[in-house]
Motif scaffolding. Sequence first.
Motif, mmCIF file in Angstrom:
data_model
loop_
_atom_site.group_PDB
_atom_site.id
_atom_site.type_symbol
_atom_site.label_atom_id
_atom_site.label_comp_id
_atom_site.label_asym_id
_atom_site.label_seq_id
_atom_site.Cartn_x
_atom_site.Cartn_y
_atom_site.Cartn_z
ATOM 1 N N VAL A 5 23.370 -20.664 -6.837
ATOM 2 C CA VAL A 5 24.587 -21.710 -7.255
ATOM 3 C C VAL A 5 24.278 -23.083 -6.943
ATOM 4 C CG1 VAL A 5 26.123 -19.859 -7.654
ATOM 5 C CG2 VAL A 5 26.045 -21.026 -5.461
ATOM 6 N N THR A 6 24.751 -23.998 -7.531
ATOM 7 C CA THR A 6 24.568 -25.400 -7.189
ATOM 8 C C THR A 6 25.705 -26.026 -6.204
ATOM 9 O OG1 THR A 6 25.883 -26.012 -9.255
ATOM 10 C CG2 THR A 6 23.538 -25.831 -9.472
ATOM 11 N N VAL A 7 26.420 -24.971 -5.704
ATOM 12 C CA VAL A 7 27.493 -25.528 -4.609
ATOM 13 C C VAL A 7 26.597 -25.891 -3.585
ATOM 14 C CG1 VAL A 7 29.371 -24.779 -3.356
ATOM 15 C CG2 VAL A 7 29.109 -23.821 -6.069
ATOM 16 N N GLU A 8 26.838 -26.974 -3.111
ATOM 17 C CA GLU A 8 26.488 -27.645 -1.961
ATOM 18 C C GLU A 8 26.776 -27.026 -0.830
ATOM 19 O OE1 GLU A 8 25.707 -32.312 -1.527
ATOM 20 O OE2 GLU A 8 27.438 -31.700 -0.280
ATOM 21 N N ARG A 9 25.919 -26.898 0.182
ATOM 22 C CA ARG A 9 26.053 -25.966 1.582
ATOM 23 C C ARG A 9 25.836 -27.140 2.784
ATOM 24 N NH1 ARG A 9 25.447 -20.530 3.902
ATOM 25 N NH2 ARG A 9 25.085 -21.005 6.088
ATOM 26 N N LYS A 10 26.830 -27.529 3.518
ATOM 27 C CA LYS A 10 26.713 -28.544 4.545
ATOM 28 C C LYS A 10 26.581 -27.652 5.989
ATOM 29 C CE LYS A 10 27.764 -32.723 3.789
ATOM 30 N NZ LYS A 10 28.520 -34.103 3.422
ATOM 31 N N GLU A 11 25.700 -27.682 6.679
ATOM 32 C CA GLU A 11 25.844 -27.134 8.069
ATOM 33 C C GLU A 11 25.349 -28.041 8.903
ATOM 34 O OE1 GLU A 11 23.622 -23.287 8.027
ATOM 35 O OE2 GLU A 11 23.073 -23.657 9.998
ATOM 36 N N GLY A 12 25.960 -27.887 10.195
ATOM 37 C CA GLY A 12 25.656 -28.994 11.343
ATOM 38 C C GLY A 12 26.076 -28.402 12.589
ATOM 39 N N SER A 13 25.808 -29.152 13.838
ATOM 40 C CA SER A 13 26.110 -28.712 14.980
ATOM 41 C C SER A 13 26.936 -29.597 15.769
ATOM 42 C CB SER A 13 24.969 -28.069 15.805
ATOM 43 O OG SER A 13 23.683 -28.902 15.491
ATOM 44 N N PHE A 14 28.028 -29.048 16.449
ATOM 45 C CA PHE A 14 28.749 -29.591 17.259
ATOM 46 C C PHE A 14 28.390 -29.316 18.662
ATOM 47 C CE2 PHE A 14 32.479 -29.751 20.142
ATOM 48 C CZ PHE A 14 32.878 -31.038 20.128
#
Length: 281
Positions: free
Chosen positions: A36-45
């Motif tokens: 799907v074209t839904v954006e997936r944002k991942e990051g680290s804290f």
Amino acid sequence: STGTTIALAGNPNSGKTTLFNALTGARQHVGNYPGVTVERKEGSFIGEGQTFRLIDLPGMYSLTAYSLEELVARDFLVQEKPAAIVNIIDASNLERNLYLTVQFMELGLPVCIALNMVDAAQNRGIEIDAPKLSELMGIPVIPTIARSGQGKAELMQATGEMIDTVELSPPLIISYGEDIDQALAEMECEIADALPEASYPSRWLALKFLENDDQILEYCQRENADLCARLKSIRERVSQHISTTLATCPEAVIADHRYGYIKAIIKQGIITHHHDRNRLF
Ligand code: GDP
Ligand code: K
Ligand code: MG
């Protein structure tokens, strides 16, 4: 990225992405959910002694998925089972936002509330008693201003402590009235017997089935067609009865009781409205 997975979830425009940026800074990357074209944002804290893998989920109003974004967010939560949900809430729209919170709690995942936009609420004369809300809901509630980053360290600390101390977060059980409670109990037993290895809590599956959730219906059909037929007949029976006695449907009764649960909490003095005298003249 690595570390304990935490999902940032909430209604659209509650400040999820702003908070995500404040927490992860440059340590983030953007992709798409498969197919799907839904954006997936991942990051680290990276905090003191712990690293979290944060996922900025698409906005959602309900765990019964109506839009593609909601479906992606729901699937992530039920399939990937993050260690915790940080539920970002717009402090000016408490009641509406808590409708989703309650559904997260019914799913049985640990939830920490980021009571966001307390600056905007204050400007509108709205003050929320966060400690009292926390006590009544039984989950941490941390006031935040995502735009300035205020409260973000406290939020991550409370989330980390919650993950460390919650061995098993029992799902929230709300009463939906006699008819539905009885149907849920029956369905829950059927599901637990037929699908002991199900990846969702039995009561949650039963609830979604009564709410007419297409994906959950398909899931049950796929896993066990006999079970699905039995669940359908229970739903048919309770639907008929509710239609005759209340002239409504199970979904509406369920939503009403969720709002009733939230209203009962808010009634106990959670929100103070300060009237701006200057505006009277
Ligand atoms: P999302 O849809 O949940 O990802 O929300 P966004 O992070 O895109 O934020 C929606 C809008 O609210 C943006 O204009 C943000 O700048 C603003 N916003 C986010 N957090 C705060 C806050 O704590 N206070 C104020 N006043 N505005 C905020
Ligand atoms: K947005
Ligand atoms: Mg966003």
